[in-house]
Write a protein that holds these residues in place. Structure first.
Motif, mmCIF file in Angstrom:
data_model
loop_
_atom_site.group_PDB
_atom_site.id
_atom_site.type_symbol
_atom_site.label_atom_id
_atom_site.label_comp_id
_atom_site.label_asym_id
_atom_site.label_seq_id
_atom_site.Cartn_x
_atom_site.Cartn_y
_atom_site.Cartn_z
ATOM 1 N N GLN A 1 50.243 43.583 29.618
ATOM 2 C CA GLN A 1 50.385 44.244 28.328
ATOM 3 C C GLN A 1 51.856 44.529 28.083
ATOM 4 O O GLN A 1 52.518 45.202 28.891
ATOM 5 C CB GLN A 1 49.560 45.540 28.296
ATOM 6 N N ARG B 1 37.595 47.069 36.548
ATOM 7 C CA ARG B 1 38.840 47.347 37.271
ATOM 8 C C ARG B 1 38.594 47.824 38.692
ATOM 9 O O ARG B 1 39.534 48.171 39.395
ATOM 10 C CB ARG B 1 39.661 48.384 36.504
ATOM 11 N N LEU C 1 46.119 46.601 32.630
ATOM 12 C CA LEU C 1 44.719 46.755 32.246
ATOM 13 C C LEU C 1 43.780 46.221 33.315
ATOM 14 O O LEU C 1 42.602 46.582 33.356
ATOM 15 C CB LEU C 1 44.447 46.004 30.932
ATOM 16 N N THR D 1 38.766 44.677 25.794
ATOM 17 C CA THR D 1 39.840 45.424 26.443
ATOM 18 C C THR D 1 39.315 46.694 27.092
ATOM 19 O O THR D 1 39.765 47.097 28.163
ATOM 20 C CB THR D 1 40.933 45.771 25.412
ATOM 21 N N SER D 2 38.332 47.302 26.442
ATOM 22 C CA SER D 2 37.801 48.570 26.933
ATOM 23 C C SER D 2 36.779 48.401 28.056
ATOM 24 O O SER D 2 36.329 49.395 28.631
ATOM 25 C CB SER D 2 37.153 49.336 25.782
#
Length: 790
Positions: free
Chosen positions: A746, A615, A753, A610-611
């Motif tokens: 989410q 993007r 995200l 997730t981190s």
């Protein structure tokens, strides 16, 4: 010759088990199948009262060619890599990727198939044996013993209860059982009730050694004395003993030949326009499978590819007295390679393996026991009538009406489990998930191992956002059926929603049917590659647009990256950063590559967290110029999209239409905003009252759609591929999401995200769309004011 043309889509299930879960089914629908055939093809089938069974591992289909009126009907079933077959009037056995599946003809069951009175045979599933991935080729029943070619281990095998396979014979030049396919043993012929003849592509005793001389190293052997009958053949296949003559196909030359008993040499009877593989006979006629073949890897350098620039795929019928072609069926779309063909002594048979109602209510008993069997009571008969009517209504899209019939059935027979299960499925498809759970739990109370009910419970709980319960039931379904692809896929969606991306993507991959065949070329393991990496896009354009961001990363690990994708994505992805070349599945035959991987495999290799989601946008671009709309724009431009007609998957967003319509009718009245429909299709009856421009004529593929999106100041979309396309292009996009929208979004968050310019608008509760679009309308007014001041 006269021709008939047929275009048909895949056959839908005919029972209430057709579950519309919004996920990929076990056997997804294939692309439209198109075929043409000569009138003589139908006439020959009619004359002999037969049909043909055809297997194609390339398309993952088992096909029945049957006479339907004055034409030949091609009816197909999805299997994972179907290859060798052994057929008779009473039995049909099929070898697949790692299994041997056995079907028995139950004539009484044929009368219950739709349409009534049409079928004269019904092959019902009776057993599956797990062999492991041994590349099963040809097979034959000898008395009650199945003999089959184990190509990976270079041997001829049978089965027993304790083992994956039992080797019974191997060529004398093969020194050990080695799963690396030393000689590519492939064909098997029975003579006088015994396995007698085999073909192989070489006589090598080294791993994949046959490849070095595949164009002229093939052999035909008599296994009764280990004698080489013929050598120097070009990829021989399909030996058959017919009319006191040993026939075979020399596939690399595209010929039908036989062994001349006097000279001991091969004699060619007919040359055909394709790679010949798959052979059966009916009287004086040979029925031969033809494949187009690729010109790389296995098929490079064959005489056929050098002399036949135009090759066909289908079934040819040859008169063995003259070598003349009498008729053919040719596939125009969807099928490029045939593995086996077999004659069935029935006019209109079918094969059933996924109809739980028919399977659970069909009994085959010894004759003595049948005489003592009690006929069903009248109540049971009436209950079954309501059950069948419920199935008919459900399959016709009338799920609400089907509930009444299922309940009538259960009122008469409370323990009628198929009705209880189908009632739960119908309720789930009506988004009445709490009621569905109640019914499905009763199914489990009666049958704890009902894996379908467990899977459906998992799905219903996921729609209620109870991921813990969904996880529990889906894992139990997989524990009972490890190969349950639908449950694997649904579990993957839960894991992805929980942020467990690597395990989730692996589960989703297990739940998809992979139609890309890379042969022996390995899957990429992420290591630095000095050569070409091929990335292939499978099912789902949402996945394609979302995960294209990883192509740039993959390119850093290889010299060259090529992408295989559907036709409607070619122009778009050919200009994607990180892609050196882009091909359709039909064109990839001319390309060499050293490793391959599905697009969804890339985030697994790169340990997606997730981190660590990349993007940076835009990572998608289009080569289409900005001339589709006139510039400069006087007003702000907003593109609207609600049903993904270009996507390969069925759109889940059509249900949003009811909630979107009121907004669409009001939007054109907003000052300083010009609205456009980005729909591929034109106005429907539901949208005739909406006075916004449709850009249908300007959209040929996703490159055009992308060009239009880049000319928008904002895109408003339901959950579909276009939302991800806009996100990848770095165009502001607002997405209306239902209460149980999947893992890509989410929950209850405004931001994404995955995309910097995406805003999410969520349902507060299931089926409540009006508040969602009211929020969008308010936000649109605020956005307009912000844009004016900017």
């Amino acid at each position: 010759m006269a021709y008939a043309e047929e275009k048909q889509a895949s056959n839908l299930p005919t029972t209430g088990d057709k579950q519309k879960l919004g996920q990929k089914p076990d056997y997804p629908s294939v692309q439209e199948l198109a075929s043409v055939h000569t009138n003589g093809f139908t006439e020959l089938l009619s004359h002999f009262g037969i049909s043909l069974a055809i297997s194609t591992y390339q398309a993952g289909k088992f096909i029945l060619a049957r006479v339907d009126g004055k034409q030949t009907n091609t009816h197909f079933h999805a299997f994972n890599k179907p290859m060798g077959m052994a057929v008779s009037a009473d039995r049909l056995t099929l070898g697949t990727a790692s299994q041997i599946q056995d079907f028995r003809n139950v004539t009484a069951a044929a009368a219950r198939l739709k349409p009534e009175g049409r079928h004269d045979a019904c092959y019902l599933t009776r057993g599956t044996r797990i062999t492991g991935d041994i590349d099963i080729h040809e097979m034959a029943w000898v008395d009650e013993e199945l003999w089959f070619i184990n190509t990976r281990f270079s041997c001829l095998c049978t089965l027993d209860a304790a083992h994956s396979f039992v080797p019974r014979w191997r060529p004398p030049f093969i020194s050990a059982y080695d799963m690396r396919d030393r000689c590519h043993l492939n064909g098997l012929a029975v003579r006088d009730g015994k396995p007698r003849y085999v073909t192989a592509l070489g006589n090598s005793d080294e791993a994949n050694g046959w490849r070095a001389n595949k164009a002229a190293g093939g052999i035909l052997m008599d296994i009764s004395n280990n004698a080489f009958l013929l050598e120097g053949l070009s990829m021989p296949h399909s030996p058959r003993w017919h009319k006191d003559r040993l026939w075979f196909l020399e596939s690399g030359r595209g010929t039908l030949s036989y062994l001349d008993a006097v000279t001991g040499k091969a004699k060619t009877l007919a040359e055909l326009p394709g790679f010949t593989r798959g052979l059966d006979f009916i009287g004086n006629y040979a029925v031969i499978g033809l494949s187009q073949v690729r010109e790389t890897a296995v098929f490079a350098g064959l005489p056929l590819t050098q002399t036949q620039p135009v090759r066909h795929c289908g079934v040819w019928i040859i008169d063995i007295r003259s070598g003349e072609t009498k008729a053919f069926l040719r596939f125009e779309k969807g099928v490029q390679e045939i593995f086996a063909v077999a004659v069935l002594p029935w006019r209109f048979p079918d094969l059933v393996r996924d109809d739980p109602d028919l399977l659970s209510s069909t009994y085959v008993l010894p004759e003595a026991a049948m005489k003592e069997a009690v006929q069903p009571s009248e109540d049971w008969t009436f209950a079954e009538t309501h059950f069948e009517k419920g199935n008919q209504l459900y399959n016709a899209g009338k799920a609400e009406e089907s509930l009444t019939e299922y309940r009538k059935c259960l009122n008469m027979q409370a323990n009628y489990l198929p009705a209880r299960y189908n009632l739960g499925i119908a309720l789930g498809n009506l988004n009445r998930h709490q009621e569905a759970i109640t019914e499905l739990k009763q199914v489990l109370a009666a049958e704890a191992s009902h894996s379908d009910a467990l899977n459906s419970l998992g799905y219903s709980y996921s729609q209620l956002r109870d991921d813990q319960q969904a996880n529990k039931y889906l894992r139990r379904a997989i524990e009972i059926r490890p190969d349950y692809t639908q449950a694997h896929f649904n579990l993957g969606m839960i894991l992805l929603r929980l942020g467990e991306y690597n395990d989730g993507l692996k589960a989703c991959e297990l739940g998809r049917v992979n139609t890309f065949d890379a042969g022996d070329i390995p899957r990429w393991d992420g290591a630095s590659l000095q050569g070409t990496l091929l990335v292939h896009i499978g099912q789902g354009n949402r996945d394609a647009f979302q995960f294209a961001r990883f192509l740039q990363i993959a390119k850093q690990h290889c010299d060259k990256l090529i992408l295989v994708c559907p036709e409607n994505l070619l122009r778009l992805f050919s200009h994607n950063s990180g892609v050196d070349a882009c091909y359709s599945p039909d064109d990839i035959s001319a390309v060499e590559f050293q490793a391959h991987i599905p697009l969804l495999g890339l985030p697994q290799l790169f340990n997606l967290q997730t981190s660590s989601i990349p993007r940076k946008t835009p990572y998608l671009r289009t080569s289409v110029g900005n001339k589709l709309l006139k510039k400069p724009a006087k007003n702000l431009r907003v593109g609207l999209f609600w049903a993904d007609n270009l996507a390969t998957e069925s759109s889940v967003s059509s249900a949003h239409m009811e909630g979107l319509l009121p907004l669409l009718k009001e939007l054109p009245q907003v000052n300083n905003i010009e609205f456009f429909s980005l729909q591929k299709t034109g106005q429907s009856n539901d949208t005739e009252a909406i006075s916004i421009p449709y850009l249908t004529e300007q959209i040929k593929d996703y490159a055009d759609t992308a060009a239009l999106i880049t000319q928008m100041d904002l895109v408003i979309s339901t959950d579909n591929a276009i939302a991800h396309l806009a996100g990848g292009l770095n165009v502001p996009v607002w997405v209306a999401l239902d209460y149980a929208a999947d893992w890509r979004y989410q929950r209850d968050c405004d931001d994404s995200l995955w995309y910097q310019n995406m805003r999410q608008f969520w349902q507060a509760s299931a089926q409540e769309w009006q508040p969602v679009f009211a929020q969008i309308a308010t936000a649109l007014e605020t956005w307009r004011e912000t844009q004016k001041s900017a």
